[in-house]
Motif scaffolding. Structure first.
Motif, mmCIF file in Angstrom:
data_model
loop_
_atom_site.group_PDB
_atom_site.id
_atom_site.type_symbol
_atom_site.label_atom_id
_atom_site.label_comp_id
_atom_site.label_asym_id
_atom_site.label_seq_id
_atom_site.Cartn_x
_atom_site.Cartn_y
_atom_site.Cartn_z
ATOM 1 N N UNK A 156 32.488 -12.852 5.560
ATOM 2 C CA UNK A 156 31.536 -12.654 6.653
ATOM 3 C C UNK A 156 30.500 -11.575 6.332
ATOM 4 N N UNK A 157 30.809 -10.707 5.362
ATOM 5 C CA UNK A 157 29.931 -9.584 5.023
ATOM 6 C C UNK A 157 29.696 -9.518 3.517
ATOM 7 N N UNK A 158 28.947 -10.451 2.952
ATOM 8 C CA UNK A 158 28.729 -10.446 1.503
ATOM 9 C C UNK A 158 28.065 -9.165 0.988
ATOM 10 N N UNK A 159 27.461 -8.393 1.877
ATOM 11 C CA UNK A 159 26.845 -7.127 1.468
ATOM 12 C C UNK A 159 27.892 -6.151 0.937
ATOM 13 N N UNK A 160 29.139 -6.273 1.385
ATOM 14 C CA UNK A 160 30.218 -5.406 0.888
ATOM 15 C C UNK A 160 30.422 -5.656 -0.606
ATOM 16 N N UNK A 161 30.517 -6.918 -0.980
ATOM 17 C CA UNK A 161 30.722 -7.276 -2.384
ATOM 18 C C UNK A 161 29.515 -6.858 -3.215
ATOM 19 N N UNK A 162 28.324 -7.045 -2.690
ATOM 20 C CA UNK A 162 27.124 -6.639 -3.423
ATOM 21 C C UNK A 162 27.102 -5.124 -3.629
ATOM 22 N N UNK A 163 27.539 -4.368 -2.635
ATOM 23 C CA UNK A 163 27.606 -2.904 -2.776
ATOM 24 C C UNK A 163 28.630 -2.519 -3.842
ATOM 25 N N UNK A 164 29.762 -3.215 -3.880
ATOM 26 C CA UNK A 164 30.764 -2.947 -4.915
ATOM 27 C C UNK A 164 30.183 -3.224 -6.289
ATOM 28 N N UNK A 165 29.443 -4.317 -6.425
ATOM 29 C CA UNK A 165 28.839 -4.668 -7.710
ATOM 30 C C UNK A 165 27.817 -3.612 -8.131
ATOM 31 N N UNK A 166 26.987 -3.165 -7.196
ATOM 32 C CA UNK A 166 26.001 -2.114 -7.515
ATOM 33 C C UNK A 166 26.711 -0.830 -7.932
ATOM 34 N N UNK A 167 27.770 -0.487 -7.244
ATOM 35 C CA UNK A 167 28.543 0.703 -7.561
ATOM 36 C C UNK A 167 29.126 0.626 -8.972
ATOM 37 N N UNK A 168 29.628 -0.557 -9.343
ATOM 38 C CA UNK A 168 30.216 -0.742 -10.669
ATOM 39 C C UNK A 168 29.161 -0.623 -11.762
ATOM 40 N N UNK A 169 27.949 -1.111 -11.506
ATOM 41 C CA UNK A 169 26.875 -1.044 -12.492
ATOM 42 C C UNK A 169 26.451 0.406 -12.707
ATOM 43 N N UNK A 170 26.442 1.203 -11.650
ATOM 44 C CA UNK A 170 25.986 2.581 -11.748
ATOM 45 C C UNK A 170 26.999 3.498 -12.430
ATOM 46 N N UNK A 171 28.233 3.021 -12.622
ATOM 47 C CA UNK A 171 29.263 3.866 -13.267
ATOM 48 C C UNK A 171 29.071 3.940 -14.737
#
Length: 62
Positions: free
Chosen positions: A47-62
Motif C-alpha cells: 500500500x506504501x511503495x514509497x517505503x521500499x523506495x526510501x529503503x532503496x535510496x538509503x542502501x544506495x547512499x551507504x
C-alpha cells in the motif's frame, strides 16, 4: 512492486522486513527452507511503495 532476492535477504537481515517464520518443503532428497513474512507488514509495503523506495535510496547512499 517487487523485491529482488538480494533486497529481501538484506532487509530481512537488518530487520526492516521482519520474518514471521519458516516453511519447509521436501523435494526428493532436498529439504528447502523458505522464510515467511507477516501478512500485515507485506500489505503495508504494497500500500506504501514509497517505503521500499526510501529503503532503496538509503542502501544506495551507504
Amino acid at each position: 512492486m517487487s523485491l529482488t532476492p538480494a533486497e529481501r535477504n538484506r532487509w530481512s537481515k537488518d530487520g526492516r522486513l521482519q520474518i514471521s517464520g519458516t516453511s519447509k518443503i521436501r523435494r526428493g532428497d532436498n529439504l528447502i527452507s523458505l522464510a515467511t513474512y507477516n501478512v500485515d507488514a507485506v500489505e503495508r509495503l504494497l500500500e506504501n511503495p514509497a517505503i521500499v523506495e526510501a529503503w532503496r535510496r538509503s542502501d544506495v547512499s551507504r
